[in-house]
Motif scaffolding. Structure first.
Motif, PDB file in Angstrom:
ATOM      1  N   PRO A  86       0.326  -1.247   0.090  1.00  0.00           N
ATOM      2  CA  PRO A  86      -0.160  -0.209   0.080  1.00  0.00           C
ATOM      3  C   PRO A  86       0.996   1.168  -0.295  1.00  0.00           C
ATOM      4  O   PRO A  86       0.495   2.543   0.073  1.00  0.00           O
ATOM      5  N   LEU A  87       2.097   0.908   0.302  1.00  0.00           N
ATOM      6  CA  LEU A  87       3.098   2.202   0.465  1.00  0.00           C
ATOM      7  C   LEU A  87       3.721   3.381  -0.829  1.00  0.00           C
ATOM      8  O   LEU A  87       3.634   4.290  -0.982  1.00  0.00           O
ATOM      9  N   MET A  88       3.983   2.282  -1.631  1.00  0.00           N
ATOM     10  CA  MET A  88       4.389   1.821  -3.038  1.00  0.00           C
ATOM     11  C   MET A  88       3.154   3.232  -4.205  1.00  0.00           C
ATOM     12  O   MET A  88       3.790   4.448  -4.540  1.00  0.00           O
ATOM     13  N   ALA A 101       5.678  11.339   6.676  1.00  0.00           N
ATOM     14  CA  ALA A 101       5.370  11.117   7.416  1.00  0.00           C
ATOM     15  C   ALA A 101       4.621   9.493   7.920  1.00  0.00           C
ATOM     16  O   ALA A 101       5.593   8.668   8.295  1.00  0.00           O
ATOM     17  N   LEU A 102       3.678   8.941   6.694  1.00  0.00           N
ATOM     18  CA  LEU A 102       3.614   7.596   6.542  1.00  0.00           C
ATOM     19  C   LEU A 102       4.300   7.093   5.855  1.00  0.00           C
ATOM     20  O   LEU A 102       4.341   5.949   6.976  1.00  0.00           O
ATOM     21  N   SER A 103       5.575   7.390   5.506  1.00  0.00           N
ATOM     22  CA  SER A 103       6.406   6.562   4.888  1.00  0.00           C
ATOM     23  C   SER A 103       7.644   6.280   5.859  1.00  0.00           C
ATOM     24  O   SER A 103       7.759   4.578   6.145  1.00  0.00           O
ATOM     25  N   SER A 104       7.571   7.813   6.945  1.00  0.00           N
ATOM     26  CA  SER A 104       8.199   6.542   8.388  1.00  0.00           C
ATOM     27  C   SER A 104       8.044   6.250   8.976  1.00  0.00           C
ATOM     28  O   SER A 104       8.398   5.013   9.542  1.00  0.00           O
ATOM     29  N   ILE A 105       6.566   6.063   9.264  1.00  0.00           N
ATOM     30  CA  ILE A 105       5.940   5.050  10.158  1.00  0.00           C
ATOM     31  C   ILE A 105       5.862   3.600   9.427  1.00  0.00           C
ATOM     32  O   ILE A 105       6.099   3.105  10.405  1.00  0.00           O
ATOM     33  N   CYS A 135      17.010   6.185   5.618  1.00  0.00           N
ATOM     34  CA  CYS A 135      15.183   7.149   5.916  1.00  0.00           C
ATOM     35  C   CYS A 135      15.945   8.138   6.166  1.00  0.00           C
ATOM     36  O   CYS A 135      15.333   9.593   5.489  1.00  0.00           O
ATOM     37  N   VAL A 136      17.272   8.672   6.714  1.00  0.00           N
ATOM     38  CA  VAL A 136      17.461  10.617   6.820  1.00  0.00           C
ATOM     39  C   VAL A 136      18.202  10.765   5.399  1.00  0.00           C
ATOM     40  O   VAL A 136      17.574  11.754   4.773  1.00  0.00           O
ATOM     41  N   LEU A 137      18.443   9.393   4.452  1.00  0.00           N
ATOM     42  CA  LEU A 137      17.916  10.287   2.372  1.00  0.00           C
ATOM     43  C   LEU A 137      17.015  10.775   2.156  1.00  0.00           C
ATOM     44  O   LEU A 137      16.663  12.022   1.786  1.00  0.00           O
ATOM     45  N   TRP A 138      16.315   9.608   2.590  1.00  0.00           N
ATOM     46  CA  TRP A 138      14.974  10.017   2.502  1.00  0.00           C
ATOM     47  C   TRP A 138      13.975  11.289   2.617  1.00  0.00           C
ATOM     48  O   TRP A 138      13.695  12.022   2.378  1.00  0.00           O
TER      49      TRP A 138
END
Length: 276
Positions: A187-189, A204-208, A230-233
């Motif tokens: 679902p994230l894609m 925020a949704l991607s991080s969670i 995560c830092v790059l994103w």
């Protein structure tokens, strides 16, 4: 690979290369059965496109739907032909099907953040209802969650297509049978394709979503790569402005906290230099 094939399939569909998109999507399913999360939106979108391009003529609509069916069946046949050609022992094909649909492995895997795992604390679904009825419950709940995708039959627009992909994949993740932690990527894609429309929400949704896979990432020894990515994103997405902020007369979007902190520190340091 499966998500990449699905993404190329979505791109082909949105650029009106429908049969190429169908082939790519079938290959995505053959590589990873979890791509079935997107099956209903693709199915209804193809029907909607056939209906839209038929000009109201039923025979033309049925002809286009039949072409989609031929493309899908031919692609599946080509992918499974090595097992279909084994005449002596059909158990190889049955074993492939069993691995694609592992119903006996349980309602969910480990500690996945879906409805069945969360409610299993109060209701032991498999012990109370058994495998047969939990399959039925999961199927009905998943189909009910995917019901909004039916709009694609009458309105096969790119925006509704992306919405439907997100809704269906999220419904499968929350309600379907035998869900794993990493299935949140499906679902994230499609949701991440709305990054320009809602960068703060999607970021925020991607991080969670990625944080929910932390135990699995630690188990595989990928914690360092997870932190780096995560830092790059976060560094990239903080510069993305919402589309509405690019229109004339629209209010400015809220400043990213990192950017605001950096500007404040720069301003304070400049004032200190001037005082010296």
């Amino acid at each position: 690979v499966s998500l990449g094939l699905t993404l190329w399939s979505i791109n082909a569909m949105l650029t009106q290369h429908y049969y190429i998109g169908s082939v790519l999507f079938v290959l995505s399913i053959c590589f990873k059965q979890m791509a079935l999360f997107y099956a209903l939106p693709f199915f209804f979108y193809c029907i909607g496109i056939a209906r839209q391009e038929s000009g109201g003529q039923t025979w033309r609509m049925l002809y286009k739907i039949a072409l989609f069916g031929v493309v899908v069946i031919a692609t599946f046949y080509a992918a499974f032909s090595p097992w279909l050609k084994i005449q002596r022992d059909q158990s190889a094909l049955l074993q492939v099907i069993h691995r694609i649909f592992p119903f006996e492995r349980g309602l969910f895997e480990d500690k996945v953040a879906n409805v069945w795992c969360c409610t299993n604390i109060a209701v032991k679904w498999r012990e109370v209802f058994g495998v047969r009825f939990t399959k039925i419950f999961a199927l009905l709940a998943t189909l009910l969650g995917c019901a909004p995708c039916l709009v694609l039959i009458r309105k096969p627009t790119p925006k509704y297509f992306l919405y439907s992909l997100s809704i269906a994949a999220l419904s499968f993740f929350l309600f379907s049978y035998q869900v794993h932690e990493k299935n949140i990527l499906f679902p994230l894609m499609p949701m991440s394709l709305f990054i320009v429309d809602a960068p703060y929400f999607i970021g925020a949704l991607s991080s969670i979503a990625m944080f929910s896979m932390l135990p699995l990432i630690q188990k595989d020894g990928q914690l360092f790569m997870y932190c780096v990515l995560c830092v790059l994103w976060y560094a990239v997405t903080l510069w993305i402005q919402p589309l509405h902020s690019m229109q004339d007369g629209s209010p400015s979007p809220p400043m990213h906290p990192i950017v605001a902190s950096w500007r404040l520190n720069k301003h304070l340091s400049t004032n200190d230099d001037d005082d010296d």
